[in-house]
Scaffold this motif. Structure first.
Motif, mmCIF file in Angstrom:
data_model
loop_
_atom_site.group_PDB
_atom_site.id
_atom_site.type_symbol
_atom_site.label_atom_id
_atom_site.label_comp_id
_atom_site.label_asym_id
_atom_site.label_seq_id
_atom_site.Cartn_x
_atom_site.Cartn_y
_atom_site.Cartn_z
ATOM 1 N N SER A 640 -40.831 -59.246 -29.579
ATOM 2 C CA SER A 640 -42.157 -59.044 -30.149
ATOM 3 C C SER A 640 -42.657 -57.671 -29.732
ATOM 4 C CB SER A 640 -43.122 -60.133 -29.675
ATOM 5 O OG SER A 640 -44.450 -59.844 -30.073
ATOM 6 N N PRO A 641 -43.485 -57.022 -30.566
ATOM 7 C CA PRO A 641 -44.056 -55.733 -30.146
ATOM 8 C C PRO A 641 -45.108 -55.886 -29.056
ATOM 9 C CG PRO A 641 -44.917 -56.386 -32.288
ATOM 10 C CD PRO A 641 -43.832 -57.366 -31.959
ATOM 11 N N SER A 642 -45.658 -57.075 -28.884
ATOM 12 C CA SER A 642 -46.711 -57.275 -27.882
ATOM 13 C C SER A 642 -46.523 -58.631 -27.223
ATOM 14 C CB SER A 642 -48.098 -57.195 -28.522
ATOM 15 O OG SER A 642 -49.095 -57.469 -27.562
ATOM 16 N N TYR A 643 -46.753 -58.645 -25.912
ATOM 17 C CA TYR A 643 -46.613 -59.884 -25.151
ATOM 18 C C TYR A 643 -47.904 -60.207 -24.398
ATOM 19 C CZ TYR A 643 -41.636 -59.260 -26.014
ATOM 20 O OH TYR A 643 -40.410 -59.100 -26.613
ATOM 21 N N ALA A 644 -49.020 -59.748 -24.910
ATOM 22 C CA ALA A 644 -50.290 -59.977 -24.230
ATOM 23 C C ALA A 644 -51.402 -60.115 -25.253
ATOM 24 C CB ALA A 644 -50.607 -58.835 -23.261
ATOM 25 N N GLY A 645 -52.382 -60.930 -24.904
ATOM 26 C CA GLY A 645 -53.572 -61.085 -25.716
ATOM 27 C C GLY A 645 -54.786 -61.198 -24.824
ATOM 28 N N ALA A 646 -55.919 -61.510 -25.400
ATOM 29 C CA ALA A 646 -57.143 -61.592 -24.611
ATOM 30 C C ALA A 646 -57.064 -62.672 -23.550
ATOM 31 C CB ALA A 646 -58.341 -61.838 -25.532
ATOM 32 N N ASP A 647 -56.358 -63.788 -23.856
ATOM 33 C CA ASP A 647 -56.327 -64.908 -22.927
ATOM 34 C C ASP A 647 -54.907 -65.374 -22.607
ATOM 35 O OD1 ASP A 647 -55.712 -65.909 -25.394
ATOM 36 O OD2 ASP A 647 -56.888 -67.753 -25.175
ATOM 37 N N PHE A 648 -53.892 -64.622 -22.978
ATOM 38 C CA PHE A 648 -52.534 -65.067 -22.670
ATOM 39 C C PHE A 648 -51.655 -63.879 -22.277
ATOM 40 C CE2 PHE A 648 -51.817 -63.681 -27.014
ATOM 41 C CZ PHE A 648 -50.509 -63.209 -26.993
ATOM 42 N N ALA A 649 -50.636 -64.216 -21.471
ATOM 43 C CA ALA A 649 -49.584 -63.275 -21.101
ATOM 44 C C ALA A 649 -48.261 -63.959 -21.393
ATOM 45 C CB ALA A 649 -49.686 -62.908 -19.623
ATOM 46 N N ALA A 650 -47.363 -63.247 -22.005
ATOM 47 C CA ALA A 650 -46.091 -63.836 -22.422
ATOM 48 C C ALA A 650 -44.928 -63.175 -21.715
ATOM 49 C CB ALA A 650 -45.930 -63.714 -23.938
ATOM 50 N N ILE A 651 -43.878 -63.976 -21.553
ATOM 51 C CA ILE A 651 -42.602 -63.419 -21.122
ATOM 52 C C ILE A 651 -41.686 -63.347 -22.340
ATOM 53 C CG2 ILE A 651 -42.877 -64.350 -18.801
ATOM 54 C CD1 ILE A 651 -40.729 -66.450 -19.537
ATOM 55 N N ARG A 652 -40.704 -62.497 -22.273
ATOM 56 C CA ARG A 652 -39.762 -62.327 -23.380
ATOM 57 C C ARG A 652 -38.496 -63.110 -23.082
ATOM 58 N NH1 ARG A 652 -35.327 -59.103 -23.644
ATOM 59 N NH2 ARG A 652 -34.541 -58.576 -25.728
ATOM 60 N N ARG A 653 -38.214 -64.089 -23.956
ATOM 61 C CA ARG A 653 -36.989 -64.854 -23.792
ATOM 62 C C ARG A 653 -35.801 -63.925 -24.044
ATOM 63 N NH1 ARG A 653 -37.481 -69.196 -20.627
ATOM 64 N NH2 ARG A 653 -38.970 -70.748 -21.436
ATOM 65 N N ALA A 654 -35.052 -63.650 -23.007
ATOM 66 C CA ALA A 654 -33.980 -62.672 -23.119
ATOM 67 C C ALA A 654 -32.759 -63.230 -23.837
ATOM 68 C CB ALA A 654 -33.587 -62.176 -21.729
ATOM 69 N N GLY A 655 -32.478 -64.542 -23.710
ATOM 70 C CA GLY A 655 -31.318 -65.142 -24.364
ATOM 71 C C GLY A 655 -29.998 -64.638 -23.826
ATOM 72 N N ALA A 656 -29.928 -64.238 -22.618
ATOM 73 C CA ALA A 656 -28.682 -63.729 -22.045
ATOM 74 C C ALA A 656 -27.732 -64.881 -21.736
ATOM 75 C CB ALA A 656 -28.974 -62.945 -20.771
ATOM 76 N N SER A 657 -26.440 -64.616 -21.812
ATOM 77 C CA SER A 657 -25.428 -65.616 -21.514
ATOM 78 C C SER A 657 -24.222 -64.938 -20.904
ATOM 79 C CB SER A 657 -25.028 -66.378 -22.783
ATOM 80 O OG SER A 657 -24.476 -65.475 -23.745
ATOM 81 N N VAL A 658 -23.314 -65.772 -20.376
ATOM 82 C CA VAL A 658 -22.109 -65.254 -19.757
ATOM 83 C C VAL A 658 -20.909 -66.026 -20.297
ATOM 84 C CG1 VAL A 658 -22.301 -66.808 -17.777
ATOM 85 C CG2 VAL A 658 -20.976 -64.696 -17.566
ATOM 86 N N ALA A 659 -19.783 -65.360 -20.608
ATOM 87 C CA ALA A 659 -18.576 -65.983 -21.157
ATOM 88 C C ALA A 659 -17.873 -66.788 -20.077
ATOM 89 C CB ALA A 659 -17.651 -64.921 -21.725
#
Length: 695
Positions: A640-659
């Motif tokens: 997302s271009p933004s992870y913050a709003g007036a009343d919320f803070a977001a984390i970015r789901r990275a979706g990382a994995s390992v073989a």
């Protein structure tokens, strides 16, 4: 979780495979142009052949998803200790960890950060970089900083090295905080003794009345002056240096009602006092080997301006020539001993006899010069106790010993007295530790009785040989022998004449390191070392006031005769105050004006540009007078271009994995591949044959 793909391992070189493909295309093109039937089947057959030669395989990759990582940086720096910021920070940390746990799939890495090394302020981003050094950037889902916003290593957006992770700042403190601080804009490190040094200071305020502020200026703990300073404007303050060595200056602005703390209302500067040029007046009596030793010592220092004159006629010589006509030049005695006497830093009389050259008023001037703070030394010859000697002039009121009239003319070896072993002028002289000292003998001494001061060297029969004393604000040294030159000539191995003469002259001119009763402190190896020099056999505890105001007593241990030391481990940053009886010492620890305390009002504005550039946000979490905090709501988002709003803070789901596993299944080899290829060829032949029969 499995993922599929294709891989190729050609059975022939790529150039051969390319030529075959071109040939197939040409043949198919010719068939199309001639409108032959079965072109499609022939094309598929060629494609199957090329596919078989390229060695296709089905790749099955087994991957294990990795949990997202969120970094929580907790500011534990000095500015977080004011009001209820520390409690707000701890409550915010607990609430944030609980909210992240509810999101699920998140590992939290908590990073504690305090004051930076060398007291260079709050370094949260350096701590963040160190804490995440072994974490791949694609696993980082977000960074939360719990701080008062006073951070001194905020990078530019280009310096953000943590990928697409957003930065969120949770600011402790509250709006409307009041604080007054004083800043030293310019502070000289050196200055001339007796001259003014000029400091430039500025008073700054947050939410203050913007009225003139009184600033008190102290020199070595004593008020030197007061000035008025308009907030935001620079003020120049001249202060006179009183002595050599460190002159500790304190600048303190009056407190602002209701301000956070008064710790940054004070600024400290240490100025080293130095002498421009030492002006020394050396007056020698009849020519003798000793005057050359003194002259060589004084002339060897380029910082010394020496005025030297010698009385060439011995007192016993019968000569009817008037005294004023004996001089090679008209010597300006009236100017030296009248008008300019106070310009000299040291006056030294070497085997001088009173022959009417200097009238009594000049001796009175010397007495007044010493009592006002001057330095005076006498090297006594055989005539010291005679009627024409210095003791029977007004200078006799200064001498710390009374001659008995007896002159010892027999070999003796100078030695340290009990007090001399503890006095910094004679303690540790080379050769003094041996019994007897490894010094050559002398052969003449004026027997005397000590009236005041301390005898540091003893001579024949333990009679005082070198006596030092204080007279008013000045100092006097009396050497009761004229044979120091034997050491200078190396007679019987000589002695430490140069070191002794240098120390004696510097003590007379109030060199701080040679004070016999002094309390001092200095930083060494990260600890504060406290040192007490005394002529007493023991030294009591030192009272210590830390920068925070905490008081304690420090016990000192004997280090050398007359020298006692103690240590304060890991001292606080700021100004320590040491005292013992009438002695005091001020010791700055760390930078004289630590960066951490220059600005104390909490602010969200310093971190806002970087937080918004990474898609994050900044929120105040506290209110005045309470430890309670209010955090923004936590959510998880994809890219997302933004992870913050007036009343919320977001984390970015990275979706990382390992073989975790990998398997290859060939697709165009073996019986199955052969059947497909033969089927297409036979199909094309059958279609073409059917077309021929129909014709």
């Amino acid at each position: 979780m499995s993922q599929y793909g294709l891989s190729f391992a050609p059975l022939v070189p790529l150039w051969a495979l390319a030529l075959l493909a071109l040939a197939a295309l040409a043949l198919i093109g010719a068939l199309v142009w001639r409108r032959r039937r079965g072109v499609a089947l022939r094309g598929l057959a060629f494609a199957a052949l090329l596919a078989a030669l390229s060695g296709p395989s089905l790749v099955e990759e087994t991957r294990e998803p990795l949990r997202d990582v969120v970094a929580v940086v907790v500011d534990r720096s000095g500015s977080q200790k004011f009001e209820n910021r520390a409690a707000q920070t701890e409550n915010a940390r607990k609430a944030l960890l609980a909210a992240l746990d509810k999101l699920g799939g998140v590992d939290v890495k908590t990073i504690e950060a305090g004051d930076g090394p060398e007291a260079d302020g709050t370094r949260l981003f350096a701590a963040l970089d160190n804490g995440l050094a072994d974490l791949p950037a694609e696993r980082l889902a977000g960074v939360f900083m719990i701080t008062d916003g006073i951070v001194h290593d905020i990078p530019q957006k280009s310096g953000w090295t943590h990928g697409k992770a957003p930065l969120h700042a949770l600011i402790s403190g509250h709006d409307g905080e009041r604080d007054r601080r004083i800043a030293l804009v310019e502070a000289p490190r050196y200055g001339l003794i007796g001259k003014d040094v000029v400091f430039t200071l500025k008073v700054e305020e947050n939410n203050g009345p913007d009225a003139p502020v009184e600033v008190t200026v102290k020199r070595d703990g004593v008020i030197a002056t007061r000035v008025l300073a308009k907030p935001g404007r620079e003020v120049k303050v001249p202060v006179k240096l009183e002595h050599g060595g460190a002159n500790v200056m304190e600048f303190e602005a009056e407190a602002l009602p209701g301000e956070l703390t008064e710790i940054n209302n004070r600024a400290v500067a240490s100025v080293e006092g130095v002498r421009d040029h030492l002006k020394v007046l050396l007056v020698s009596g009849e020519p003798n080997p000793g005057e050359r030793a003194w002259r060589n010592l004084l002339k060897a220092d380029a910082n010394v301006d020496l005025v030297h004159f010698t009385i060439l006629r011995p007192p016993e010589k019968i000569d009817g020539t008037p005294v004023r006509e004996l001089a090679l030049i008209a010597f300006p005695t009236a100017e030296l001993f009248g008008q300019k006497i106070n310009e000299f830093d040291l006056i030294l009389f070497d085997r001088y006899s009173n022959m009417g050259l200097l009238p009594p008023i000049y001796f009175d001037n010397i007495v007044n010069y010493v009592r006002r703070g001057g330095a005076f030394a006498i090297v006594a010859g055989p005539n010291f106790a005679r009627g024409d000697g210095l003791f029977y002039t007004p200078i006799g009121r200064l001498t710390p010993a009374r001659p008995t009239g007896e002159i010892v003319e027999a070999p003796f070896r100078p030695a340290l007295s009990e007090v001399g072993g503890r006095h910094p002028v004679t303690r540790g002289l080379p050769g003094a530790a041996q019994k007897p000292p490894a010094w050559s003998e002398w052969f003449r001494q004026e027997r005397s009785e000590v009236l005041r001061g301390s005898a540091l060297l003893n001579g024949a029969g333990d009679s005082p040989l070198l006596v030092l004393s204080r007279e008013g604000k000045g100092r006097v040294a009396l050497l009761l022998s004229d044979q120091l030159w034997l050491w200078a000539r190396g007679f019987q191995g000589g002695g430490p004449y140069e070191e002794l003469m240098r120390r004696m002259a510097h003590w007379l001119m109030k060199e701080p390191d040679l004070e016999e009763e002094v309390l001092r402190g200095a930083m060494k190896g990260g600890d504060l070392m406290v040192e007490r020099q005394t002529l007493a056999a023991q030294a009591g505890p030192v009272h210590v006031v830390a920068p925070s105001g905490q008081e304690s007593d420090l016990t000192l241990d004997a280090a050398e005769p007359g020298l006692f030391r103690g240590r304060i481990a890991r001292p606080e940053l700021g100004l320590y105050r040491l005292s013992q009886g009438d002695l005091t010492a001020l010791v700055p620890v760390g930078p004289e004006n630590p960066l951490e305390y220059r600005e104390l009002a909490s602010t969200p504005e310093k971190l806002r540009p970087l937080a918004e550039a990474t898609g994050g946000g900044v929120w105040r979490i506290g209110q005045a007078g309470t430890d309670a905090v209010k955090l923004p709501r936590l959510v998880a988002l994809g890219d997302s271009p933004s992870y913050a709003g007036a009343d919320f803070a977001a984390i970015r789901r990275a979706g990382a994995s390992v073989a975790r596993g990998l398997s290859l299944t060939p697709l165009a080899v073996g019986l199955a591949g052969l059947l497909v290829l033969l089927g297409l060829v036979v199909g094309a032949w059958a279609w073409e044959g059917r077309r021929g029969r129909m014709r």
